[in-house]
Design a protein around this motif. Sequence first.
Motif, short mmCIF file in Angstrom:
data_model
loop_
_atom_site.label_atom_id
_atom_site.label_comp_id
_atom_site.label_asym_id
_atom_site.label_seq_id
_atom_site.Cartn_x
_atom_site.Cartn_y
_atom_site.Cartn_z
N TYR A 135 0.85 -1.20 0.00
CA TYR A 135 0.00 0.00 0.00
C TYR A 135 0.88 1.25 0.00
CZ TYR A 135 -3.62 3.24 1.74
OH TYR A 135 -4.48 4.27 1.92
N ALA A 136 0.48 2.29 -0.72
CA ALA A 136 1.26 3.53 -0.81
C ALA A 136 0.33 4.72 -0.78
CB ALA A 136 2.11 3.54 -2.08
N ILE A 137 0.79 5.76 -0.08
CA ILE A 137 0.04 7.03 0.00
C ILE A 137 0.78 8.06 -0.83
CG2 ILE A 137 -0.84 8.82 1.52
CD1 ILE A 137 -0.79 6.76 3.77
N GLY A 138 0.11 8.70 -1.71
CA GLY A 138 0.74 9.69 -2.58
C GLY A 138 0.83 11.06 -1.94
N GLU A 139 1.21 12.01 -2.74
CA GLU A 139 1.29 13.41 -2.33
C GLU A 139 0.20 14.18 -3.05
OE1 GLU A 139 5.10 14.14 -3.79
OE2 GLU A 139 6.16 12.96 -2.26
N PHE A 140 0.12 15.45 -2.73
CA PHE A 140 -0.88 16.27 -3.41
C PHE A 140 -0.57 16.32 -4.91
CE2 PHE A 140 -2.07 20.24 -5.39
CZ PHE A 140 -3.42 20.32 -5.10
N VAL A 141 -1.58 16.04 -5.71
CA VAL A 141 -1.44 16.16 -7.17
C VAL A 141 -2.74 16.74 -7.73
CG1 VAL A 141 0.23 14.27 -7.41
CG2 VAL A 141 -2.22 13.79 -7.55
N THR A 142 -2.62 17.25 -8.92
CA THR A 142 -3.79 17.66 -9.69
C THR A 142 -3.95 16.64 -10.80
OG1 THR A 142 -3.43 19.98 -9.19
CG2 THR A 142 -4.83 19.48 -11.07
N GLY A 143 -5.10 15.98 -10.83
CA GLY A 143 -5.30 14.90 -11.78
C GLY A 143 -5.05 15.31 -13.22
N ARG A 144 -4.34 14.44 -13.97
CA ARG A 144 -4.03 14.75 -15.38
C ARG A 144 -5.30 14.78 -16.22
NH1 ARG A 144 0.84 11.08 -14.85
NH2 ARG A 144 2.63 12.49 -14.80
N ILE A 145 -6.23 13.92 -15.87
CA ILE A 145 -7.47 13.83 -16.67
C ILE A 145 -8.57 14.68 -16.04
CG2 ILE A 145 -9.18 12.27 -17.66
CD1 ILE A 145 -6.34 11.97 -18.76
N THR A 146 -8.73 14.56 -14.68
CA THR A 146 -9.85 15.25 -14.03
C THR A 146 -9.54 16.70 -13.72
OG1 THR A 146 -9.08 14.62 -11.83
CG2 THR A 146 -10.52 13.06 -12.97
N GLY A 147 -8.26 17.04 -13.56
CA GLY A 147 -7.88 18.42 -13.18
C GLY A 147 -8.31 18.78 -11.77
N THR A 148 -8.62 17.79 -10.94
CA THR A 148 -9.11 18.02 -9.58
C THR A 148 -7.98 17.83 -8.57
OG1 THR A 148 -11.28 17.18 -10.23
CG2 THR A 148 -10.80 17.27 -7.86
N PRO A 149 -7.84 18.75 -7.57
CA PRO A 149 -6.86 18.53 -6.50
C PRO A 149 -7.20 17.23 -5.76
CG PRO A 149 -7.66 20.79 -6.46
CD PRO A 149 -8.54 20.04 -7.40
N THR A 150 -6.22 16.37 -5.63
CA THR A 150 -6.54 15.05 -5.10
C THR A 150 -5.36 14.49 -4.33
OG1 THR A 150 -7.27 12.82 -5.70
CG2 THR A 150 -5.77 13.92 -7.21
N LEU A 151 -5.65 13.47 -3.55
CA LEU A 151 -4.65 12.66 -2.87
C LEU A 151 -4.82 11.23 -3.38
CD1 LEU A 151 -2.46 12.40 -0.62
CD2 LEU A 151 -4.33 11.81 0.93
N GLN A 152 -3.74 10.65 -3.93
CA GLN A 152 -3.83 9.33 -4.55
C GLN A 152 -3.41 8.25 -3.55
OE1 GLN A 152 -5.07 9.09 -7.45
NE2 GLN A 152 -4.63 10.94 -8.62
N LEU A 153 -4.21 7.16 -3.51
CA LEU A 153 -3.89 6.00 -2.71
C LEU A 153 -3.78 4.81 -3.65
CD1 LEU A 153 -6.44 6.52 0.22
CD2 LEU A 153 -4.10 7.37 0.02
N ALA A 154 -2.70 4.00 -3.49
CA ALA A 154 -2.46 2.91 -4.43
C ALA A 154 -2.17 1.61 -3.69
CB ALA A 154 -1.29 3.27 -5.35
N GLN A 155 -2.55 0.46 -4.35
CA GLN A 155 -2.27 -0.87 -3.82
C GLN A 155 -1.67 -1.70 -4.95
OE1 GLN A 155 -2.69 -2.34 -0.67
NE2 GLN A 155 -1.58 -4.03 -1.66
N ALA A 156 -0.53 -2.35 -4.65
CA ALA A 156 0.12 -3.18 -5.67
C ALA A 156 -0.73 -4.42 -5.97
CB ALA A 156 1.52 -3.58 -5.21
N ILE A 157 -0.76 -4.83 -7.27
CA ILE A 157 -1.46 -6.05 -7.69
C ILE A 157 -0.43 -7.17 -7.70
CG2 ILE A 157 -2.74 -7.15 -9.56
CD1 ILE A 157 -3.64 -4.37 -10.45
N PRO A 158 -0.66 -8.25 -6.94
CA PRO A 158 0.32 -9.34 -6.91
C PRO A 158 0.55 -9.91 -8.29
CG PRO A 158 -1.32 -9.59 -5.19
CD PRO A 158 -1.82 -8.52 -6.08
#
Length: 578
Positions: A135-158
């Motif tokens: 599991y990984a917590i991202g930093e503040f980003v502005t979505g490339r597609i949505t253009g919305t200020p967001t915080l990204q959360l990701a989970q690796a796929i085995p």
Amino acid sequence: MPLTNRIMGLVALALAPALVIQAYNEYALRSARSEAVRGEAMRAARSVAADLGQFGRGTRQVLGILAEVPEIRDKDPDTCTSYLKTLLGKVPGAFFFGVADGDGSIVCNTLGTARGAYSLADRGYFQDAMRTGGYAIGEFVTGRITGTPTLQLAQAIPGAGGRPAGIVLASIDLTYLAEHQRRAGLPPDATLTVTDRNGTILVRLPDHAEWVGKRSPPEFWSAVTSNRGKVIDLPGLRGNLRITGIAAATPDDLDSVTVAVGLLPATAFADIDAATQRGVTLIVLGALLAFMAALLAGRTFIRKPVRSLLSAAAAWRTGDLGARSGISGPGEFGQLGEAFDAMAASLQRHEGELRAEISRSHLLQERQTMMLHELNHRVRNTLTTVQSLARQSRRTDATGERLEGRIISLSKTHDLLSRDDWAGASLHTVLENELAPFRDGDHDRFALDGPSIDLPPRYVLALGMTLHELTTNAAKYGALSVETGRVEITWRVTVGESGARRMTMEWRESGGPAVTAAPRRGYGTRLINGGVSHELGGAVHLDFRIEGLTCTIEVPLDAQDRFTSFRNVVSNAPQPAP
């Protein structure tokens, strides 16, 4: 000090305990409230951090489940997209889901973007998830597609061989988080600041839209990161000083997020400030009433009888002993008035006796006459000395310069004695008096060393003239005539077998021009020898060494002062009868 002012002072003194109690209560209340406010700030920060942690745990669970779902693991774009769209609106705060390959290229998302349309390989959360396989917590980003200020959360796929096959991600709407915390409720006038690991603001209440995505000021970010788990007084983002509670970093699902809650001291202490203002106002009003009452009572019960006593005293002062104060009664002023009136009657009876006593004042006149005679004697001796100086200077000096210097020295010595009514002076004071014109603030050319000795007037006069001759000679021909010259003056007191004290003083010059003995004795030498030997019964030895003059003076300290007879006469004069 007028009596009325003293009464006012007593009233002020009586009010002092009330002021002290008010000040103590103020201190106690503020101390207790300060602790309570600091505790409230920390509780609020921990509550927000716990809420965000719970939100992170829920999102992590969802992503962990998605990473095991066949529709996601197979990475079929159409199937994956359809499945992800079914999640919209079901996970609070998540408005976007996506799946990326192990190289970072997009496979599918809830927007239906074509496979490989863009890459996430440069995103920190992608790199962290692929590196850790979890599991990984991202930093503040502005979505490339949505253009919305967001915080990204990701989970690796085995994947096969233990290497992740890609990631599944969720984009969290920061505006949703801000609105959620606003509805949760914060203390009045409180501010909430949530930042990522780089200090970028994720959530800010109030004015979230204005601050989201901005970097925290360096001073604010440095203070927050170095005081996690503490409550500090910290200027907020707008510069207002706030009591700020900072949640401690915890190994949680949002451990990279920093939460700070700030409370305004003015709001926290508003009720105490109001109570203090009321208390001070009441104390001031009470003080004014007390002062007015004391003023009126003082005029009626104190100033009036005092004026009667003063009027009677004024009449007695002019000789009217028949005047009376007219005050009587059991009170203090009544007793005082009766005592004063009785005193006036007694004085009137004894007026005749007082007149007889006044006749004895002739004795005081005789003492005054003796004092005048003694003063004339001293002035006459001084004038005789000045005349002798003038005669000798006319006979031996080429100009009147040395005469003027000697008279000035004698005048300075007289001034020194006059300061203490001719009671004498210390040897150190006499030396400083004579050496002062030759001192240099940047380079002290004199060294004085010896015990403290108090000298009678004739010692002060004789040694003052002797020191004047030595300093004048040194300034013209000796050590004081050049910048490198120095003069050392030392003295000591010895006690003989009979108990008589003698003082030995040594004047030693060095660093000046070479010294040669004078072919004849000048007036200065005669004045030094005559003043010490004739006036003080001492001895002078002059040693004209080539490296500098050395003058040794020995004088007895217990010789009879010729002015002592006057003091004995005055002290033994008959005193008027009491």
